[in-house]
Each structure stands twice: as C-alpha cells, then as structure tokens.
Design an enzyme around this catalytic site. Structure first.
Site, mmCIF file in Angstrom:
data_model
loop_
_atom_site.group_PDB
_atom_site.id
_atom_site.type_symbol
_atom_site.label_atom_id
_atom_site.label_comp_id
_atom_site.label_asym_id
_atom_site.label_seq_id
_atom_site.Cartn_x
_atom_site.Cartn_y
_atom_site.Cartn_z
ATOM 1 C CB THR A 1 -3.239 -0.948 -4.198
ATOM 2 O OG1 THR A 1 -4.208 -0.212 -3.449
ATOM 3 C CG2 THR A 1 -3.059 -2.302 -3.561
ATOM 4 C CB VAL A 2 2.323 -2.176 -5.066
ATOM 5 C CG1 VAL A 2 3.305 -2.703 -6.098
ATOM 6 C CG2 VAL A 2 2.651 -0.740 -4.716
ATOM 7 C CG ASP B 1 7.662 9.524 1.326
ATOM 8 O OD1 ASP B 1 7.949 9.700 2.537
ATOM 9 O OD2 ASP B 1 6.618 8.956 0.965
ATOM 10 C CD GLU C 1 -3.168 -0.821 0.801
ATOM 11 O OE1 GLU C 1 -3.263 0.149 0.025
ATOM 12 O OE2 GLU C 1 -4.106 -1.561 1.096
ATOM 13 N N GLY C 2 1.134 1.789 -1.139
ATOM 14 C CA GLY C 2 2.061 2.920 -1.222
ATOM 15 C C GLY C 2 1.348 4.235 -0.968
ATOM 16 C CB THR C 3 2.748 7.658 -0.916
ATOM 17 O OG1 THR C 3 3.757 7.222 -0.017
ATOM 18 C CG2 THR C 3 2.298 9.056 -0.516
ATOM 19 C CE1 TYR C 4 2.367 10.612 -4.429
ATOM 20 C CE2 TYR C 4 4.032 8.904 -4.478
ATOM 21 C CZ TYR C 4 3.673 10.213 -4.268
ATOM 22 O OH TYR C 4 4.615 11.114 -3.886
HETATM 23 C C1 Z3R Z 1 7.579 -0.694 -7.363
HETATM 24 C C2 Z3R Z 1 7.079 0.266 -6.532
HETATM 25 C C3 Z3R Z 1 6.677 -0.047 -5.271
HETATM 26 C C4 Z3R Z 1 6.765 -1.376 -4.858
HETATM 27 C C5 Z3R Z 1 7.248 -2.357 -5.719
HETATM 28 C C6 Z3R Z 1 7.661 -2.004 -6.966
HETATM 29 N N1 Z3R Z 1 7.292 -3.597 -5.162
HETATM 30 C C7 Z3R Z 1 6.869 -3.613 -3.910
HETATM 31 S S1 Z3R Z 1 6.367 -2.094 -3.359
HETATM 32 C C8 Z3R Z 1 6.848 -4.785 -3.079
HETATM 33 C C9 Z3R Z 1 6.439 -4.825 -1.726
HETATM 34 C C10 Z3R Z 1 6.578 -6.076 -1.228
HETATM 35 S S2 Z3R Z 1 7.166 -7.131 -2.356
HETATM 36 C C11 Z3R Z 1 7.293 -5.972 -3.533
HETATM 37 S S3 Z3R Z 1 6.197 -6.657 0.369
HETATM 38 O O1 Z3R Z 1 5.465 -7.874 0.205
HETATM 39 O O2 Z3R Z 1 7.420 -6.849 1.080
HETATM 40 N N2 Z3R Z 1 5.324 -5.564 1.086
#
Ligand code: Z3R
Length: 289
Positions: free
Chosen positions: A18-19, A128, A13-16
């Site tokens: 969902t991923v 950020d 869940e990023g700032t902008y």
């Molecule tokens: C690009 C931008 C933001 C994210 C990307 C790629 N991959 C992310 S956040 C991510 C997060 C996990 S695995 C990959 S987590 O399962 O560790 N939260």
C-alpha cells in the site's frame, strides 16, 4: 507508521504494498510511503533486494519519481518517495468521458519516453509500466514510479492485496513465456499507454487472460510468422493464434491521433521485440517536432 512520519491518507494499492501520503514530522515535507510486503516476510528482506533498491536512490531524473530513502527495520521495508498529486489512471477517470487534449497526450508521452530512456541508459528496466505507476504533479510533470522494483522483488501473479496483476501492457514475447527481458519490454508498454492516452483512457488491449491478451494483440497487428519473427515458435509457451492479417489501418484504433503519432505507435507496437523502436529513437520521431 514511524516516529519520523505522520501517515495521512492511503493513495494507492501497488503490486508490492500500500502507498500512503505522509508528512515528515521534522520538515513537514509531504512524501509517499510505500510499505513493501514480501511473501517471505518472516524471513526478512533478501539482501539482494536491498542492494537493488539502494541503487535506485541514485537514479535521479525529473521524469522518475525520486526515491528519497529506504527504511529497513523489523524485517520490514518502507520506501520514501517524492509525492505527486495523482496517477495517470486517476487522471483518466477524472476526464469523465471528455477527450484528452492531444497536446497533453504529446507532452505526457514525451516525458514518459524521457524517463524511460534515462532508466534504459542506466540499464534499469521497469517491466510493469501501466497508468497506475505514471504519476502527474501539479506542474504537469509526469514521473515514472516503481522503476527497478520488479528486478528486486520479481513480478507476482497477484498483488499483495490478491488483485490480479494486469496483462494489458505485457508484450507478446513475455506472454509467450520469454524468460530473458530487455528494454523492449517497457517500449511495448509505453506504446500501449500512448494509445490509451490518445483514446482518453480507453485501454488498447484489455485482455482477460493470457490467450485473450494475445488474441487481441494479433487481431490488430497480425499473427506472428517465422518470417516476421524468426524463432517465435520456440518460446516456452508459444501457441498459434489466427491466422489474423495485420489490420492495414491501425489509425482506426486511435482515431484522434495524427498520422505522425500513428507512425510512431506502429514502430513501438512491433511483436518481434528485436524490431521494436528504442525509447531514445522514439524521442527523435517527427511526431515530437
Ligand atoms: C511512489 C510509488 C508509487 C506511488 C507513488 C509514489 N505515489 C502514488 S502511487 C500516488 C497515487 C495517487 S497519488 C500518488 S492516486 O491518488 O492518484 N491513486
């Protein structure tokens, strides 16, 4: 999600927005899809933001998460990124109280600084940086995600999911309301993350609000004065704290870090932004010898 990608699980869940982890239906390649939600969603994506984002496709470095594609349709924006297995926050959580190996700290921090120095050389700021946007892959490579998005979209007070944007990695000049940023903003965040890694995931300055954040910083580093930070009282939201004397034993805040690491940390966590070390100078520090 789209004809081209099969959406798998939600990974962040990023700032902008969902991923999601997703699979390219043609090539079977695994990617991370970030669906950007903007306040003015019905207005469509501003052309200035679109131009900024498209420039980020050219920003290629092993320690920067690769932006493969920008999909713009129906006034919606989806960013197609390289996939990494986990972020640094999840890595910290997986330690379960176990100490992080100090060689891993060094390796991760060196990679963080390499990615940072590359972006700064290309005049791209992050603004950020935090453990959630530092990604780690199976090969032990650390990559910076979401570079340049703050300039394209701005940093909101709350995430699209109404989660509060963290203040923990914000430098005192920005907390005092500085409107003009430069690369020193990311160097402060990098210093905070370095200390957090050295402490196996315990954040250095986990403030609850702007005042609490500043108080925690000055309790460790000392209150700013016009001598060590000329013009500090002129910031739009300046107010005095303390006076606190600088703690003359910063190493007590990072007990596992060796003396060279502490020396480097002290040069990153300088309240006056013009005296903070640059990321490329940090890479030449004897801590990395
Ligand atoms: C690009 C931008 C933001 C994210 C990307 C790629 N991959 C992310 S956040 C991510 C997060 C996990 S695995 C990959 S987590 O399962 O560790 N939260």
């Amino acid at each position: 999600m789209s004809a081209k990608f099969e959406r798998l699980e939600k990974i962040g869940e990023g700032t902008y927005g969902t991923v999601y982890k997703a699979r390219n239906r043609d090539t079977q390649a695994i990617v991370a899809l970030k669906r950007v939600r903007l306040d003015e969603d019905d207005e469509g994506v501003p052309s200035s933001a679109l131009r900024e984002i498209c420039l980020l496709k050219e920003l290629r470095h092993v320690n920067i998460v690769r932006l493969h594609d920008v999909l713009h349709s129906d006034k919606k924006l989806t960013l197609v990124f390289e996939f990494c297995e986990q972020d640094l926050k999840k890595y910290f959580d997986s330690l379960n109280g176990e100490a992080m190996d100090q060689n891993t700290v060094k390796s991760f921090f060196k990679q963080l600084l390499r990615g940072l120095a590359f972006c700064h050389e290309h005049n791209v700021l992050h603004r950020d940086l935090k453990p959630q946007n530092l990604l780690i892959n199976k090969a032990g490579e650390l990559k910076l995600a979401d570079f340049g998005l703050a300039r394209a979209f701005g940093i909101p007070v709350r995430c699209y999911s109404s989660e509060v944007v963290t203040l923990w990695y914000r430098p005192p000049d920005v907390l005092f309301g500085a409107k003009i940023y430069n690369t020193s903003i990311d160097v402060w965040s990098a210093g905070c993350i370095f200390a957090e890694m050295a402490n196996s995931g315990r954040p250095l300055f986990p403030g609850n609000d702007v005042d609490d954040q500043l108080r925690r910083i000055f309790k460790l580093l000392g209150s700013p004065t016009d001598e060590n930070w000329p013009g500090v009282a002129k910031f739009p939201e300046f107010k005095p704290f303390g006076p606190f004397n600088p703690c003359n034993d910063i190493s007590s805040a990072v007990p596992k870090l060796n003396s060279k690491g502490v020396d480097l940390l002290v040069q990153l966590l300088v309240c006056n932004p013009s005296l903070r070390l640059s990321s490329s100078d940090a890479l030449s520090h004897s801590y990395f010898d």
